[in-house]
Write an enzyme that holds these catalytic residues in place. Structure first.
Site, PDB file in Angstrom:
ATOM      1  N   TRP A 162       0.909  -1.166  -0.136  1.00  8.44           N
ATOM      2  CA  TRP A 162       0.032   0.069   0.161  1.00  8.44           C
ATOM      3  C   TRP A 162       0.969   1.248  -0.054  1.00  8.44           C
ATOM      4  CZ3 TRP A 162      -4.292  -1.208  -1.834  1.00  8.44           C
ATOM      5  CH2 TRP A 162      -4.854  -2.350  -1.770  1.00  8.44           C
ATOM      6  N   ASP A 167      -1.338   6.913   6.257  1.00  7.67           N
ATOM      7  CA  ASP A 167      -2.694   5.905   5.955  1.00  7.67           C
ATOM      8  C   ASP A 167      -2.948   5.059   7.090  1.00  7.67           C
ATOM      9  OD1 ASP A 167      -4.197   4.124   4.860  1.00  7.67           O
ATOM     10  OD2 ASP A 167      -2.683   3.593   3.332  1.00  7.67           O
ATOM     11  N   LYS A 182     -12.829  -1.595   6.996  1.00  8.31           N
ATOM     12  CA  LYS A 182     -12.144  -2.491   7.829  1.00  8.31           C
ATOM     13  C   LYS A 182     -12.550  -2.383   9.553  1.00  8.31           C
ATOM     14  CE  LYS A 182      -8.325  -2.436   4.621  1.00  8.31           C
ATOM     15  NZ  LYS A 182      -8.515  -3.263   3.971  1.00  8.31           N
TER      16      LYS A 182
HETATM   17  C1  LIG Z   1      -3.298   0.067   4.355  1.00  5.17           C
HETATM   18  C2  LIG Z   1      -4.225   0.124   3.097  1.00  5.17           C
HETATM   19  N1  LIG Z   1      -4.060   1.386   2.334  1.00  5.17           N
HETATM   20  C3  LIG Z   1      -4.888   1.542   1.532  1.00  5.17           C
HETATM   21  C4  LIG Z   1      -5.821   0.552   0.881  1.00  5.17           C
HETATM   22  C5  LIG Z   1      -6.693   0.886  -0.451  1.00  5.17           C
HETATM   23  O1  LIG Z   1      -7.751   0.886   0.016  1.00  5.17           O
HETATM   24  P1  LIG Z   1      -9.095   1.283  -1.146  1.00  5.17           P
HETATM   25  O2  LIG Z   1      -9.490  -0.007  -1.539  1.00  5.17           O
HETATM   26  O3  LIG Z   1     -10.295   1.790   0.021  1.00  5.17           O
HETATM   27  O4  LIG Z   1      -8.567   2.300  -1.912  1.00  5.17           O
HETATM   28  C6  LIG Z   1      -5.865  -0.682   1.530  1.00  5.17           C
HETATM   29  C7  LIG Z   1      -6.720  -1.907   1.111  1.00  5.17           C
HETATM   30  O5  LIG Z   1      -7.031  -2.745   1.785  1.00  5.17           O
HETATM   31  C8  LIG Z   1      -5.093  -0.724   2.641  1.00  5.17           C
HETATM   32  O6  LIG Z   1      -5.080  -1.930   3.436  1.00  5.17           O
END
Ligand SMILES: Cc1ncc(COP(=O)(O)O)c(C=O)c1O
Length: 362
Positions: free
Chosen positions: A103, A173, A197
């Site tokens: 991520w 994040d 989540k």
């Molecule tokens: C730590 C983290 N950041 C970003 C994301 C991406 O999120 P989204 O699918 O809401 O764009 C995720 C998805 O699992 C994640 O676990």
């Protein structure tokens, strides 16, 4: 309730049964309005109250003052990977990023598309089995911001405290550990999290910005990409994902009713201990690749001696109503996701299954 499984999916993930029941009860007639929240105007007094309450609950649970703006936007956390450099990275500066896995790597890629990026630290060489801390993180003191991922959903690592970024704004994040433990949120200039989540269903992203960040925004952005638009309009510039925000509000109340973040943290500590203690008692059987001080409380990853055995584990667990224990497709293995809504009983069920599996397949 009959037919409800133990859902360890990494996101979208399990929601508290009592919240789903409240949603069910209120579905057809929300507080005497004669309609569902799905059908309410986002300009109605009923929705305004939901929005205001959600913002107030976030601030209250996180101990945030009036110098923070809470906004709800669509597009997932991934959209923030682009919006952050778009808003906060001017051509004259560099943005510092810590790379702790998939991520954060995605966030880095989007920033590189828009400006100059400085890699402040990376745990890639170590297979992303830890989070860099202290002087492992290095960046210019005039960086536009420092970005990190508090919990790495795929690799199962987590920051248990944040590095001190001095005068450089810290952006985080927090998609997979938001509201799961006590944090001094005032260390953060901005943080964001996809809801799916710990906050509710998919479809909305929580973004929290400190006041001074609004003054740093690059000029000339399209209106809808400029954070000021959403902060000034209290997330009502355009139609928000109102039903999702309503469920988020119910989840926030649920957290508050339990006693806030202290109570949630205590419960999450018990849950992760049930699994990690079992792993540590059988290190030759359950291999935990993550360094102990970087272990995630939310996503516990483990390996068995072969992929065949892991496959057997996952399918036998599924047959017993323990769903979603497969590791991310990019890394394989087993992952036990223990978000807030997973009960201690659920964690104990997995531990019991793990122990029985080990005995049968020792
Ligand atoms: C730590 C983290 N950041 C970003 C994301 C991406 O999120 P989204 O699918 O809401 O764009 C995720 C998805 O699992 C994640 O676990």
């Amino acid at each position: 309730m009959k037919n409800r499984v133990y859902n360890f999916n990494p996101g979208p993930s399990t929601l508290p049964l009592e919240i789903l029941q409240t949603v069910q009860e209120e579905l057809l007639d929300y507080e005497g309005s004669g309609m569902s929240v799905m059908e309410l105007s986002h300009r109605s007094p009923e929705y305004d109250e939901i929005n205001n309450q959600a913002i107030a609950l976030i601030k209250n649970l996180m101990g945030l003052g009036d110098n923070y703006h809470v906004i709800f936007v669509g597009g997932g956390a991934s959209t923030q990977f682009t919006h952050i450099p778009l808003n906060f990275l001017p051509p004259s500066k560099v943005a510092a990023y810590v790379d702790t896995g998939t991520w954060s790597a995605k966030a880095i890629k989007e920033a590189q598309n828009l400006g100059n990026v400085h890699l402040a630290a990376s745990s890639k060489e170590g297979g992303y089995t830890y989070v860099p801390m202290g002087n492992e993180i290095d960046y210019p003191n005039d960086a536009a911001y420092l970005h990190l991922t508090s919990n790495n959903t795929i690799k199962g690592t987590q920051y248990h405290e944040f590095p001190d970024s001095g005068s450089v704004p810290l952006i985080c994040d927090m998609s997979s550990d938001i509201l799961s433990h006590q944090v001094d949120f005032n260390q953060l200039a901005m943080f964001y999290a996809g809801a799916q989540k710990n906050l509710g269903p998919s479809g909305v992203t929580l973004v929290v910005l400190r006041d001074d960040m609004l003054e740093r925004i690059n000029n000339g952005l399209p209106t809808i990409f400029d954070y000021r638009t959403h902060a000034e309009k209290k997330s009502l510039f355009n139609t928000p994902p109102s039903f999702t925000i309503y469920v988020v509000k119910l989840i926030l109340e649920w957290i508050q009713d339990q006693g806030g973040l202290k109570a949630v943290e205590d419960n999450n500590r018990k849950k992760k201990n049930v699994i990690y203690n079992l792993i540590d008692a059988n290190p030759d059987y359950f291999r935990a690749p993550v360094r102990e001080n970087s272990r995630s409380w939310m996503n516990i990853v483990l390996r068995l001696s072969s992929e065949e055995l892991e496959q057997k584990f996952i399918s036998e667990a599924k047959a017993e109503g323990l769903i979603g224990l497969k590791g991310h497709r990019s890394v394989g293995g087993i992952r036990v996701s223990l978000y807030n809504a997973m009960t201690l009983e659920g964690a104990e069920k997995v531990a019991e299954f793990m122990e029985n599996f080990r005995r049968r397949n020792g």
